[in-house]
Design an enzyme around this catalytic site. Structure first.
Site, mmCIF file in Angstrom:
data_model
loop_
_atom_site.group_PDB
_atom_site.id
_atom_site.type_symbol
_atom_site.label_atom_id
_atom_site.label_comp_id
_atom_site.label_asym_id
_atom_site.label_seq_id
_atom_site.Cartn_x
_atom_site.Cartn_y
_atom_site.Cartn_z
ATOM 1 C CE LYS A 1 1.235 1.777 2.881
ATOM 2 N NZ LYS A 1 1.976 0.567 2.476
ATOM 3 C CB SER B 1 -6.431 2.563 1.916
ATOM 4 O OG SER B 1 -6.283 3.206 0.669
ATOM 5 N N GLY C 1 -1.394 -0.326 -13.229
ATOM 6 C CA GLY C 1 -0.565 -0.955 -12.192
ATOM 7 C C GLY C 1 -1.109 -2.313 -11.812
ATOM 8 C CD GLU D 1 -3.010 -4.971 -9.046
ATOM 9 O OE1 GLU D 1 -3.364 -5.676 -10.009
ATOM 10 O OE2 GLU D 1 -1.840 -4.935 -8.599
ATOM 11 C CG ASP E 1 1.921 -5.007 -9.443
ATOM 12 O OD1 ASP E 1 1.089 -4.063 -9.541
ATOM 13 O OD2 ASP E 1 2.457 -5.315 -8.371
ATOM 14 C CB SER F 1 4.947 5.862 -2.801
ATOM 15 O OG SER F 1 3.834 5.288 -2.159
#
Lengths: 325, 325
Positions: free
Chosen positions: A57, A308, A212, A208, A214, A82
């Site tokens: 990030k 990640s 979750g 995913e 989506d 989050s």
């Protein structure tokens, strides 16, 4: 037939990499004979758990913040997250000599909140299942004259996140496939932009958590589909709808999205711990889970994986991966 | 006054490094801004948890085995070990195309036994608190014509273990102090040989678990002193008396030995997990524990640390470092 320019290009990712040079860590690429033997491919693991702030990030947050005007920077930045984006923005603010206000869910892992505050940011909490973090961050920003650095819905954020894949391509000399986790979709969108820009025939696969899904649903529907906020151990991927911008990139560039269950994520975290000797948080382990379960399907020769992040405290790891009570 | 030639020299360590080139991993040197800030020094962490077999032991085992005669190698090698040397010898045997028989304590961590067998070795068990592993290994060796590769009592083993410190010196351009764990004493003896050979004024400090202070007692007494087999979470350092050969080196070269308790080792394992994102087994975390507790005393500018291994399974880590029941 109309074609629109992609919101992020390979050039953008390359420019982001230059801007991040000497600021973000060039994280190591790990290999494991054991893993290669299990999956029958040459696997190159980009260890973003060793990135500053403990996750990829920082790349997107710093890149986006560094492109704000001097006046914007002098007033400060805000973010909702989050967890890992929070630390990233806090750290980026400190690096850029400005202040950060972070809107975090009340139930964010302790280590993420502590680390965010340790970087000097102010933390404001909300209820993940009832609150509107975007509205809260935006009203705070308006009140205090801050600029919001979004976790994924911005071309500069997406371009920054793509630099991990770019480094992986540089270090390996090219890949036949790349696997990355999908949360809001910024990492996989940036990664796909880098990979497809360099190697148009390489496959890019997102992962995913089962609850979750989506982005998978949205890809199948051909439009953004919302789901109830998912309950999953992969807290970095507990999102209920893809971003508009990220989905615009991902529907164009992703070859597939596969799903992994919480128990499979736990197994992948244990594998990383026991065999690779590294710490992965649940979201960081989802691509490894996809590989270890064979969920990705037949693999080409050279496979890249974005691990990640590694922000999980020892107590949470023990609850997730220790002896069953 | 008589002087005897040291059993291992800097030249021996340098020769071992050549022999290990391309076989052992050149493990990464990690830095942590947080750690530097806490201890007030520039700390360079040699991450031998990423070594083949999960610990520094492969260096000494492979080096010693590789110097056996073709005839010895054709018959096979044997070893006794609390765990990591077992995996190291098993792996060395496989690399050298021969077989290995390993004598392990019954209560060795599951991950160590499983890994040893996975490398193709035969495992024979004994009771850590009543059995004589050396006698057992030697009788097995005689019976089957095997050559014993000892865990520390051999100049080739000590020279091999010293190569980690040598790499650390090469990578950092020199250190003012080095901190390494003390079990049988091979790692610290080889490290001290490398460090003092290159930088005679640099300090070398060993770390033992509080209950396993046989080397500290021996240094104070000026002769090898035995203690009851210690009960400590640092299973790689649960030895009751220093080796003859290693003590001959260590009494000459060590500046100090400091002690750390099991709770301090747990804290260091958690620090490695949460801040460094790496897995350390208890013994591998003892030098970090010594640093974090300030037990080493005032530190010079550039400090090297050997993080000796990472072989702890997730369940054991959870029991050691998770929420207290």
């Amino acid at each position: 037939m109309t074609t629109t320019a992609p919101p992020v290009t390979l050039d953008d990712v390359q420019a982001a990499a230059e801007r991040l040079w000497g600021v973000a860590h060039r994280t190591p690429v790990l290999r494991s004979r054991t893993l290669d033997a299990i999956v029958g491919a040459e696997v190159h693991l980009k260890a973003e758990n060793f990135q500053r702030g403990g996750a990829f990030k920082f790349r997107g947050a710093y890149h986006a913040a560094s492109r704000l005007s001097p006046e914007q920077l002098s007033r400060g930045i805000a973010a909702y997250s989050s967890g890992n984006h929070a630390q990233a923005v806090a750290l980026a603010a400190r690096e850029l000599g400005t202040r950060a206000v972070i809107v975090m869910p009340e139930d964010a892992p302790r280590s993420k909140r502590t680390a965010t505050e340790a970087y000097g940011a102010e933390v404001v909490t909300y209820d993940r299942y009832t609150g509107d973090r975007v509205a809260l961050a935006e009203s705070l920003a308006t009140e205090r004259g801050l600029t919001v650095v979004p976790p994924y819905e911005h071309p500069d954020v997406i371009a920054g996140q793509g630099t991990a894949a770019l480094e992986l391509l540089d270090e390996t000399g090219g890949l036949d496939a790349l696997i990355a986790p999908v949360g809001g979709g910024g990492l996989v969108a940036g990664s796909a932009t880098a990979v497809k820009g360099r190697h148009p025939r390489a496959r890019v696969i997102g992962v995913e958590p089962e609850t979750g899904d989506d982005t998978l649903r949205s890809l199948r529907a051909g439009r953004r589909v919302g789901i109830p906020v998912p309950h999953t151990i992969a807290d970095g991927q507990a999102l209920h709808i893809p971003g508009e911008l990220t989905f615009a990139v991902n529907r164009r560039l992703l070859d597939d999205v596969v799903l992994v269950g919480d128990d499979e994520i736990r197994d992948a975290m244990r594998f990383a711990f026991e065999r690779l000797k590294i710490v992965l948080e649940p979201s960081g382990a989802t691509p490894l889970a996809a590989l270890l379960t064979g969920r990705v399907g037949p693999l080409p020769e050279r496979v890249g994986v974005i691990l990640s992040g590694g922000n999980v405290d020892a107590e949470r790891f023990a609850r997730l991966c220790g002896p069953r009570a």
